[in-house]
Scaffold this active site. Structure first.
Site, mmCIF file in Angstrom:
data_model
loop_
_atom_site.group_PDB
_atom_site.id
_atom_site.type_symbol
_atom_site.label_atom_id
_atom_site.label_comp_id
_atom_site.label_asym_id
_atom_site.label_seq_id
_atom_site.Cartn_x
_atom_site.Cartn_y
_atom_site.Cartn_z
ATOM 1 N N THR A 196 5.228 8.016 -1.946
ATOM 2 C CA THR A 196 3.985 8.713 -1.611
ATOM 3 C C THR A 196 4.327 9.850 -0.661
ATOM 4 O O THR A 196 5.322 9.779 0.053
ATOM 5 C CB THR A 196 3.050 7.697 -0.929
ATOM 6 O OG1 THR A 196 2.721 6.690 -1.878
ATOM 7 C CG2 THR A 196 1.795 8.352 -0.385
ATOM 8 N N THR A 246 2.683 5.032 3.997
ATOM 9 C CA THR A 246 3.403 4.989 2.738
ATOM 10 C C THR A 246 4.053 3.627 2.606
ATOM 11 O O THR A 246 4.393 2.999 3.609
ATOM 12 C CB THR A 246 4.492 6.077 2.672
ATOM 13 O OG1 THR A 246 5.325 5.832 1.521
ATOM 14 C CG2 THR A 246 5.391 6.069 3.904
ATOM 15 N N GLY A 247 4.221 3.160 1.376
ATOM 16 C CA GLY A 247 4.882 1.878 1.183
ATOM 17 C C GLY A 247 4.107 0.988 0.248
ATOM 18 O O GLY A 247 3.469 1.444 -0.698
ATOM 19 N N GLU A 248 4.136 -0.300 0.531
ATOM 20 C CA GLU A 248 3.512 -1.281 -0.347
ATOM 21 C C GLU A 248 1.999 -1.235 -0.135
ATOM 22 O O GLU A 248 1.466 -1.761 0.836
ATOM 23 C CB GLU A 248 4.072 -2.657 0.005
ATOM 24 C CG GLU A 248 3.708 -3.746 -0.956
ATOM 25 C CD GLU A 248 4.264 -5.079 -0.503
ATOM 26 O OE1 GLU A 248 3.502 -6.057 -0.571
ATOM 27 O OE2 GLU A 248 5.430 -5.130 -0.070
#
Length: 325
Positions: A196, A246-248
């Site tokens: 992202t 950003t991430g999971e």
């Protein structure tokens, strides 16, 4: 007031084996975007304009997972999402399920400024885009050869393949990766890194803003919505700070990560970096994620619990850095 500050990210969760050449490409893009933001801030552009400008640039370059270069759904299409928030007055706009809009972040900005709503999705978002006359392109514009290859791997592994931007030619690590015990909402995942993009800015007047944009997960179900367009989860800005995550996505949503940074600053009196560290440590449970943040005092901070996060930041006093690990 401490002057302006800016931070950008291109995703958390970087493969430790990412080839040096790809690392340099990422750093070069982040540096270019930072410089665009710095120039705009030196020209006294408001924070909200700067975050849109920088994220547009990130959406246009296919390197990261937003706009052109977005991850593909299980159907091989692109469904993009983005959100933007102006800390002055806590005004916000978001879009999901966008398939033809060249710059989803600008559509999110229009939802904020030209509609009575905060969030439009799918057919309604597309219709609003046409009414507003924003630039649209065929879905094919967003699809890269590399992502077609990654979707194939994801389908073969019967998993959501998180996107490392590693050349897929000769990549035989997929089956091994698929056997790892990493899970997301109880489902096994092969590798971890949705890239992202996001930008946070505090301008010379102390106004904070944040913007986030993504294509989501490789091989995601059609209609899946992550944290990026959700105000308070992937994006948040108020008088105190601006945050982009950003991430999971599923873990970020559960932890209302972006809002939590502002909350502990407001209610616990924590400083910016302290707040970021607290939230990454206490609010992600088993999830992997990262975030960038600025405060109205001109501070900049980042934090992540993944292997790495593509990120860069700069402040008015001349400090500038771009890092991955």
């Amino acid at each position: 007031m401490g002057g302006w500050a800016i931070a950008v990210h291109g995703g958390a969760g970087v493969d430790p084996n990412l080839p040096l050449e790809r690392q340099e490409q990422a750093k070069h893009l982040l540096t270019r975007c930072l410089n665009i933001g710095i120039s705009a801030l030196r020209s006294s552009l408001p924070a909200i304009d700067v975050v849109e400008l920088v994220v547009r640039e990130l959406e246009t370059d296919p390197y990261f997972n937003s706009g052109r270069g977005s991850a593909l759904t299980e159907k091989g299409t692109v469904e993009m999402e983005a959100s933007i928030m102006d800390g002055a007055g806590r005004r916000c706009g978001a879009v999901s399920g966008v398939t033809t809009v060249k710059n989803p972040i600008s559509l999110a900005r229009l939802v904020m400024s030209k509609s009575p709503h905060s969030y439009l999705a799918f057919a309604g978002a597309e219709e609003f885009a046409r009414q507003q006359g924003v630039e649209t392109v065929d879905n094919e514009y967003f699809i890269t050869e590399e992502n077609v290859g990654m979707l194939k791997l994801a389908k073969e592994a019967n998993t959501i393949l998180f996107d490392y931007r590693i050349p897929t030619i000769g990549l035989d690590t997929c089956s091994a990766a698929a056997e790892t015990s990493l899970q997301m909402n109880g489902l096994p995942i092969s590798v971890y890194a949705p890239e992202t993009v996001g930008c946070v800015v505090v301008d010379g007047e102390g106004r904070c803003a944040a913007a986030t944009s993504t294509g989501g997960l490789m091989n995601k179900k059609s209609g899946r919505i992550g944290d990026s367009p959700l105000i308070g989860a992937g994006t948040y800005a108020c008088e105190v700070c601006g945050v982009s995550c950003t991430g999971e996505g599923e873990a970020i949503i559960r932890g209302t990560l972006a809002r939590e940074v502002a909350a502990v600053m407001e209610y616990k009196g924590l400083g910016l970096q302290e707040a970021v560290d607290f939230v990454i440590r206490e609010r992600l449970d088993e999830g992997k994620a990262g975030l960038i943040a600025v405060s109205n005092k001109g501070e900049v901070a980042c934090g992540f619990n993944s292997v790495g996060m593509f990120r860069g930041c700069a402040t008015e006093d001349g400090f500038m850095e771009v890092n991955i690990w």
